[in-house]
Motif scaffolding. Structure first.
Motif, PDB file in Angstrom:
ATOM      1  N   THR A  58       0.812  -1.224   0.000  1.00 49.78           N
ATOM      2  CA  THR A  58       0.000   0.000   0.000  1.00 49.78           C
ATOM      3  C   THR A  58       0.844   1.272   0.000  1.00 49.78           C
ATOM      4  O   THR A  58       0.515   2.231  -0.705  1.00 49.78           O
ATOM      5  CB  THR A  58      -0.991   0.030   1.183  1.00 49.78           C
ATOM      6  OG1 THR A  58      -0.285  -0.144   2.403  1.00 49.78           O
ATOM      7  CG2 THR A  58      -2.045  -1.036   1.049  1.00 49.78           C
ATOM      8  N   GLU A  59       1.934   1.297   0.742  1.00 51.41           N
ATOM      9  CA  GLU A  59       2.770   2.490   0.782  1.00 51.41           C
ATOM     10  C   GLU A  59       3.453   2.721  -0.564  1.00 51.41           C
ATOM     11  O   GLU A  59       3.501   3.849  -1.069  1.00 51.41           O
ATOM     12  CB  GLU A  59       3.815   2.383   1.894  1.00 51.41           C
ATOM     13  CG  GLU A  59       4.582   3.671   2.092  1.00 51.41           C
ATOM     14  CD  GLU A  59       5.506   3.602   3.297  1.00 51.41           C
ATOM     15  OE1 GLU A  59       6.603   4.186   3.191  1.00 51.41           O
ATOM     16  OE2 GLU A  59       5.146   2.990   4.316  1.00 51.41           O
ATOM     17  N   ALA A  60       3.960   1.665  -1.173  1.00 55.17           N
ATOM     18  CA  ALA A  60       4.659   1.797  -2.457  1.00 55.17           C
ATOM     19  C   ALA A  60       3.717   2.257  -3.567  1.00 55.17           C
ATOM     20  O   ALA A  60       4.092   3.051  -4.420  1.00 55.17           O
ATOM     21  CB  ALA A  60       5.309   0.472  -2.842  1.00 55.17           C
ATOM     22  N   VAL A  61       2.492   1.763  -3.536  1.00 58.25           N
ATOM     23  CA  VAL A  61       1.515   2.121  -4.570  1.00 58.25           C
ATOM     24  C   VAL A  61       0.974   3.525  -4.338  1.00 58.25           C
ATOM     25  O   VAL A  61       0.775   4.295  -5.274  1.00 58.25           O
ATOM     26  CB  VAL A  61       0.360   1.088  -4.614  1.00 58.25           C
ATOM     27  CG1 VAL A  61      -0.772   1.561  -5.507  1.00 58.25           C
ATOM     28  CG2 VAL A  61       0.887  -0.259  -5.084  1.00 58.25           C
ATOM     29  N   GLY A  62       0.738   3.858  -3.094  1.00 56.96           N
ATOM     30  CA  GLY A  62       0.183   5.170  -2.778  1.00 56.96           C
ATOM     31  C   GLY A  62      -1.333   5.150  -2.793  1.00 56.96           C
ATOM     32  O   GLY A  62      -1.958   4.144  -3.132  1.00 56.96           O
TER      33      GLY A  62
END
Length: 106
Positions: A58-62
């Motif tokens: 989730t953090e990498a995708v945004g």
């Protein structure tokens, strides 16, 4: 090529290779991933390419844009990790991305 895994509701994993610059939705369509319908073809005017981004990604995708959030109102069973796959661009740092396909589209 960037690897993306689509996890079906029953746990089946469909591993694909995506071209940089394409979208997760385009990758799903090109690989015949069941459950990603993409009625609007990636114009962010429907919610039929809804996926759940795996918690580890989730953090990498945004997060979604404001327009995407508006369209997610039409998706089935929206969660905190919900995204429209047409709005996720394939980039190098997403190699290994895992997304889950909902049991149905909205």
């Amino acid at each position: 090529m960037t690897k993306i895994t689509f996890v079906q509701k029953d746990g089946e994993r469909i591993e694909t290779e995506a071209q940089l610059g394409s979208t997760v939705m385009e990758t799903a369509i090109m690989n015949g991933v069941p459950g990603v319908i993409a009625e609007c073809g990636g114009a962010c005017t429907c919610a039929t390419c809804h996926v759940y981004v795996d918690d580890a990604w989730t953090e990498a995708v945004g997060g979604p844009s404001a327009m995407e959030e508006d369209m997610l109102d039409f998706a089935f069973d929206v969660k905190a990790t919900s995204r429209l796959s047409c709005q996720i661009k394939v980039k190098d740092h997403l190699d290994g991305l895992v997304v889950h396909v909902p049991s149905r589209q909205g």
